[in-house]
Scaffold this active site. Structure first.
Site, short mmCIF file in Angstrom:
data_model
loop_
_atom_site.label_atom_id
_atom_site.label_comp_id
_atom_site.label_asym_id
_atom_site.label_seq_id
_atom_site.Cartn_x
_atom_site.Cartn_y
_atom_site.Cartn_z
N HIS A 85 0.81 -1.21 0.00
CA HIS A 85 0.00 0.00 0.00
C HIS A 85 0.85 1.26 0.00
O HIS A 85 0.40 2.30 -0.51
CB HIS A 85 -0.94 0.01 1.21
CG HIS A 85 -2.18 -0.81 1.01
ND1 HIS A 85 -2.23 -2.17 1.27
CD2 HIS A 85 -3.41 -0.47 0.54
CE1 HIS A 85 -3.45 -2.61 1.00
NE2 HIS A 85 -4.17 -1.62 0.55
N GLY A 86 2.03 1.21 0.57
CA GLY A 86 2.86 2.41 0.58
C GLY A 86 4.24 2.14 1.13
O GLY A 86 4.43 1.28 1.99
#
Length: 484
Positions: free
Chosen positions: A323-324
């Site tokens: 996600h990041g």
């Protein structure tokens, strides 16, 4: 070119017209061309990395299919996966790794030895990298045959409705649809348009309004406390759902306009009765990908309990990193993993209490489970939205400082220029559409409205479109912003 923009609407209209005017055998060519054009609108160089990932995955799969030698097949699988992971790591995680190393070396005065690169993240690389890896593994497992048609495989990798925000497709689901004959079908067309409209409403009217409050609070974590952070936490939960599921609805709707079906990515996740149930409903294409290509190969449920718990933590660590590229995302992923491990450990006790107190008959367990899931998931979003780990810790510390004198209305200050009628219309439409869709068999008694169900439905869609124009593209169509 974002989905919620006028250029995209014009682009989609032209592509849609050309698609249905062309003979069936040329339609995949048009979709492939416009998918690469769509990618290039973000940055021309992004096309290079998409093409490189496509060609290497295609070649690796073909080479695997050309031999029965297990060692050669495994070698081609490893090469193909390393290239996909290498591209993703270079653009998404190299800076994060360098920054982490620089911080560690800073403790011994050697931070200057490491330069942190600044690379532009190619659009969709997180999604098409997982698609290529999943495809290669499926070919290696003999689940599917390697795709021989390079053009159709390239379209599978680049199909523009799902390029930016997914869903993560499977080759056996999408590629056969490109080969099937398609006819212009009014029900499918209107179904797609409704999904696009509903997705834009969730993104433009709901998510973008909530983002004003959320961004203000998370930009100044030390300037807010108590109820302000509580509101921002729940707003962030609603925001990310409206934003992400809105994009997914648009992707599904746009694909349906071409008589193609992509995976539904959300199934009412905030009605889940547990965190594990939440992940069966939230970002379904990612959850199923992590299950099939990481959790099950690690042993899945076939290993001792301690190992199963470790597998869960590994899967959610990967989910957080996907996600990041930041430690906040790592902690967010691990927190969800801990939730599910604790849920698994406590399941026996919960089942015993449910039977002993007959909680299931009264619906108490599901209700309390749903409320607990909302609270746990919303709390975890603090790490997802925070700009750094210290910011997240400061927000959590200030979360319990009730009565601190902070103004819960202050983050709304930037909304003062938005006409009140638009906000009232936006939320009123949610209720109206909910009533329409909750009617028995999708229909309301005609006595409910003089105009009947169809009239209410089309009125809702009309006002929905007006709300999107007023709240979403006022800067591009200032004359629309004059009001209703």
């Amino acid at each position: 070119m974002s989905f919620d923009s006028l250029p995209f609407l014009a682009f989609l209209t032209l592509v849609l017209g050309g698609y249905w005017l062309l003979p069936q055998r040329f339609r995949w060519v048009l979709l492939l061309i416009v998918s690469y054009v769509f990618c290039a609108t973000w940055a021309p160089e992004f096309v290079i990395w998409l093409a490189l990932s496509t060609l290497t995955s295609y070649a690796s799969a073909r080479l695997m299919g050309s031999t029965a030698d297990p060692s050669r097949r495994k070698r081609q699988l490893v090469v193909g996966i390393l290239i996909s992971v290498g591209l993703l790591h270079t653009f998404k995680y190299l800076g994060f790794a360098a920054e982490t190393l620089r911080t560690l070396l800073g403790y011994v005065g050697l931070a200057g030895w490491v330069n942190v690169p600044s690379l532009l993240l190619p659009v969709g690389i997180s999604f098409y990298s997982l698609q290529s890896i999943g495809y290669l593994i499926d070919v290696y497992r003999d689940k599917i045959e390697p795709e021989m048609h390079l053009g159709l495989f390239a379209l599978y990798m680049a199909f523009f409705p799902r390029l930016v925000s997914g869903p993560i497709e499977r080759a056996e689901h999408l590629i056969p649809q490109f080969r099937q004959p398609h006819a212009l079908d009014a029900p499918s067309l209107f179904s797609g348009l409704r999904l696009v409209l509903w997705g834009m409403f969730k993104k433009v009217v709901v998510a973008d309004r909530l983002a004003i409050y959320v961004n203000e609070v998370y930009a100044q974590p030390g300037g807010h406390a108590g109820w302000t952070i509580v509101i921002a936490t729940f707003f962030s939960a609603a925001h990310i759902y409206a934003d992400f599921s809105g994009y997914s609805d648009i992707a599904v709707g746009v694909a349906r306009l071409f008589d193609l079906e992509v995976i539904q990515n959300f199934q009412q996740p905030y009605l889940a009765a547990s965190v594990s149930d939440f992940w069966r409903r939230w970002h379904i294409s990612l959850s199923s990908w992590l299950r099939d290509y990481i959790y099950i190969p690690l042993g899945g449920n076939r290993v001792p309990p301690w190992r199963r718990s470790l597998n869960v933590l590994i899967v959610f660590l990967v989910s957080g990193l996907w996600h990041g590229a930041a430690w906040t995302f790592v902690l967010w992923g691990l927190l969800h993993g801990i939730y599910i491990v604790l849920e698994s450990w406590g399941k026996g006790v919960a089942d015993w209490l449910t039977r002993a107190l007959r909680l299931e008959q009264a619906g108490v367990r599901r209700t309390t489970g749903t409320l607990a899931t909302i609270l746990l998931v919303s709390f975890a979003w603090i790490f997802f939205y925070a700009r750094s780990v210290p910011d997240a810790m400061l927000l959590i510390q200030n979360l319990v400082r009730f009565g601190s004198g902070t103004d819960i209305y202050a983050p709304w200050a930037s909304l003062t220029n938005a006409p009140v009628v638009e906000m009232a219309l936006a939320w009123g439409l949610i209720g109206l559409l909910a009533v329409v869709h909750l009617g028995r068999d999708g229909r309301l008694p005609r006595a409910s409205f003089v105009v009947g169900y169809a009239g209410v439905r089309w009125a809702a869609y009309l006002f929905l479109a007006v709300a999107i124009l007023n709240l979403g593209v006022a800067s591009e169509l200032p004359f629309v912003y004059a009001g209703f």
